[in-house]
Design an enzyme around this catalytic site. Structure first.
Site, PDB file in Angstrom:
ATOM      1  N   ASN A  10       0.990  -1.087  -0.084  1.00  0.00           N
ATOM      2  CA  ASN A  10      -0.059   0.054  -0.153  1.00  0.00           C
ATOM      3  C   ASN A  10       0.929   1.128  -0.109  1.00  0.00           C
ATOM      4  O   ASN A  10       1.448   1.578   0.950  1.00  0.00           O
ATOM      5  CB  ASN A  10      -0.969  -0.127   1.154  1.00  0.00           C
ATOM      6  CG  ASN A  10      -1.920   1.098   1.519  1.00  0.00           C
ATOM      7  OD1 ASN A  10      -1.811   2.047   0.526  1.00  0.00           O
ATOM      8  ND2 ASN A  10      -2.414   1.106   2.297  1.00  0.00           N
ATOM      9  N   ARG A  87      -2.787  -2.262  -3.241  1.00  0.00           N
ATOM     10  CA  ARG A  87      -3.771  -1.501  -3.061  1.00  0.00           C
ATOM     11  C   ARG A  87      -3.808  -0.141  -3.945  1.00  0.00           C
ATOM     12  O   ARG A  87      -2.875   0.619  -3.980  1.00  0.00           O
ATOM     13  CB  ARG A  87      -3.833  -0.832  -1.582  1.00  0.00           C
ATOM     14  CG  ARG A  87      -5.084  -0.020  -1.416  1.00  0.00           C
ATOM     15  CD  ARG A  87      -5.157   0.456   0.169  1.00  0.00           C
ATOM     16  NE  ARG A  87      -6.257   1.280   0.316  1.00  0.00           N
ATOM     17  CZ  ARG A  87      -6.194   2.515   0.985  1.00  0.00           C
ATOM     18  NH1 ARG A  87      -4.977   2.754   1.640  1.00  0.00           N
ATOM     19  NH2 ARG A  87      -7.567   3.057   1.123  1.00  0.00           N
ATOM     20  N   HIS A 176     -13.185   2.607   0.926  1.00  0.00           N
ATOM     21  CA  HIS A 176     -12.970   1.638   1.830  1.00  0.00           C
ATOM     22  C   HIS A 176     -13.751   0.322   1.388  1.00  0.00           C
ATOM     23  O   HIS A 176     -14.302  -0.437   2.186  1.00  0.00           O
ATOM     24  CB  HIS A 176     -13.996   2.009   3.108  1.00  0.00           C
ATOM     25  CG  HIS A 176     -13.161   2.985   4.087  1.00  0.00           C
ATOM     26  ND1 HIS A 176     -14.014   3.969   4.828  1.00  0.00           N
ATOM     27  CD2 HIS A 176     -12.041   3.370   4.050  1.00  0.00           C
ATOM     28  CE1 HIS A 176     -12.930   4.702   5.349  1.00  0.00           C
ATOM     29  NE2 HIS A 176     -11.606   4.365   5.077  1.00  0.00           N
ATOM     30  N   ARG A 237     -11.599  15.173   8.744  1.00  0.00           N
ATOM     31  CA  ARG A 237     -12.233  15.602   7.800  1.00  0.00           C
ATOM     32  C   ARG A 237     -13.513  15.783   8.103  1.00  0.00           C
ATOM     33  O   ARG A 237     -14.295  15.258   9.277  1.00  0.00           O
ATOM     34  CB  ARG A 237     -12.548  14.419   6.460  1.00  0.00           C
ATOM     35  CG  ARG A 237     -11.056  14.131   5.631  1.00  0.00           C
ATOM     36  CD  ARG A 237     -11.281  13.044   4.877  1.00  0.00           C
ATOM     37  NE  ARG A 237     -10.162  12.132   5.023  1.00  0.00           N
ATOM     38  CZ  ARG A 237     -10.165  10.816   4.836  1.00  0.00           C
ATOM     39  NH1 ARG A 237     -11.037  10.548   4.113  1.00  0.00           N
ATOM     40  NH2 ARG A 237      -9.197  10.088   5.045  1.00  0.00           N
ATOM     41  N   GLU A 381      -7.884  -5.685   5.658  1.00  0.00           N
ATOM     42  CA  GLU A 381      -7.600  -5.333   4.052  1.00  0.00           C
ATOM     43  C   GLU A 381      -6.535  -5.970   3.487  1.00  0.00           C
ATOM     44  O   GLU A 381      -6.531  -6.467   2.323  1.00  0.00           O
ATOM     45  CB  GLU A 381      -7.582  -3.754   3.962  1.00  0.00           C
ATOM     46  CG  GLU A 381      -8.958  -2.960   4.419  1.00  0.00           C
ATOM     47  CD  GLU A 381      -8.739  -1.488   4.530  1.00  0.00           C
ATOM     48  OE1 GLU A 381      -9.110  -0.818   3.749  1.00  0.00           O
ATOM     49  OE2 GLU A 381      -8.249  -1.115   5.713  1.00  0.00           O
TER      50      GLU A 381
END
Ligand code: AMP
Length: 395
Positions: A10, A87, A176, A237, A381
């Site tokens: 990733n 990823r 996600h 965020r 993941e």
């Protein structure tokens, strides 16, 4: 056939997270992080079998870090590495599933870069470096957006003029996806249901947060949109704000687009509300000591999460369960209980002791007897990316 090894990568703009996944083992054989790449302080950290180590890589870039990684990976894999899974954040409308990396798919990933200008170029750097270092290995791209390509049009379109969608790709994509897909499969397994014949609400709550409605193994709606800013309150965020906020701040304060982007992406969310931290653990401690901002941040976080889940329920024919995952979802009984308290109309209620028990990687059901299922499911993941890579190796 002996159990196969997949390296999962990733890549960020100055970092590489990696894990070596063996299909027969639940623990990673090797995992770690290269960070501050491109700077004098570039460093590679890794852990293997409980042992940790690190190596400075002054001015090392992605390729230098991967080159250092190669002998470590080959050693840990006993010389038998079968493939690499990357990823990739954005697959646009092009990618509805994982794909083998070849000249054509690389070109298509490059073409989606305008949709994820911070992420996709960084992901590509990692892919290109890995292709040079491991030219004979099968390499696979797994997209955060791909799972959500099953959204119906009424869920993915914004109410803006059609040419913006047709000509510029302005629509909801969702992110996600790898996590929502993994935990919904696990939830079905844990419940003795078929993933292809069950309906779930999923809340992935980490530094980034999103909800998802999953029906028969497919995403039907999700809270993130064109970018990962839409939807829930997150670490830094804002999630949803009035779309006129940009214009309002520009007109009244003279703020530039860059300033407003920074405000909404880096200075808002839990950090902005609390004035203290983006980290839920710190906020829970501060709340215990009576910190007003931390208390408010947690209240807003949970209410907005519940509101999103109630909205997502519109996409379900029935509710087989609500799933909590991600660092907060897997570790915060407080957030779970405050959120569920807002969802009485869905019939949801918690078992207090079970809720307290499911932390630090402990999976389980936490609903009160006689109420709809609520599960804590640790996400993984890396394993999902390895499974997707293996599936393409088999194909
Ligand atoms: P992730 O991005 O999935 O690693 O999740 C990071 C978030 O999980 C941060 O907000 C952490 O504070 C939060 N988190 C991790 N452990 C705990 C905990 N024990 N209690 C509350 N929040 C936690």
């Amino acid at each position: 056939m002996p159990a196969r090894n997949i390296l999962v990568i990733n890549c960020g703009s100055s970092s590489i997270k990696f894990a070596l996944v063996n299909e027969a083992h639940s623990q990673f054989t090797l995992s770690g992080l290269a960070e501050r790449l491109g700077s004098q302080d570039a460093v590679l950290h890794w852990q293997r079998g409980g042992e940790q180590d690190s190596l400075m890589l002054p001015s090392g870039d992605h390729r230098a870090a991967l080159a250092q990684l190669l002998p470590l990976v080959q050693g840990a894999a006993g010389g038998k590495l079968h493939g690499i899974g990357h990823r990739v954040v954005h697959g646009g409308e092009q990618f509805t599933a994982a794909c083998r990396i070849d000249a054509q798919s690389l070109q298509a990933i490059r073409a989606t870069a305008p949709l994820a200008p911070l992420h996709n170029p960084a992901n590509l750097q990692g892919i290109e470096a890995a292709l040079k270092l491991f030219p004979s290995l099968t390499q696979v791209a797994v997209f955060d957006t791909a799972f959500h390509q099953s959204l119906p049009e009424h869920a993915y379109r914004y109410a803006v003029p059609e040419p913006l969608y047709r000509e510029h790709g302005v629509r909801r994509y969702g992110f996600h996806g790898t996590s929502h897909r993994y935990v919904s499969h696990r939830a079905a397994e844990m419940s003795g249901l078929a993933s292809g014949d069950s309906s779930w609400l999923s809340a992935h709550l980490g530094n980034g947060c999103s909800t998802c409605a999953i029906v028969d193994g497919q995403s039907r709606d999700t809270s993130m949109g064109l970018t990962p800013l839409e939807g829930l309150v997150m670490g830094t965020r804002s999630g949803d704000v009035d779309p006129n906020l940009h214009g309002h701040l520009a007109r009244t304060l003279g703020w530039s687009l860059e300033r407003i982007d920074t405000l909404l992406n880096k200075e808002s969310g839990l950090l902005g509300l609390s004035g203290l931290s983006n980290d839920m653990r710190s906020l829970e401690q501060a709340r215990d000591q009576g910190h007003v901002g931390a208390t408010l941040a947690i209240e807003v976080f949970c209410y907005r999460l519940a509101k999103s889940l109630a909205g997502m329920s519109c996409a379900l024919p029935q509710l087989d369960g609500l799933i909590f995952t991600g660092g907060i979802g897997e570790n915060s009984p407080l957030v779970r209980s405050k959120t569920v308290a807002h969802l009485k109309l869905l019939g949801l209620a918690l078992d207090k002791e079970a809720n307290a028990r499911c932390i630090r990687g402990v999976a389980g059901s936490i609903h009160a007897h006689g109420h709809p299922r609520i599960l804590v499911v640790p996400t993984n993941e890396e394993r999902q990316i390895a499974l997707d890579t293996l599936a393409l190796l088999n194909a």
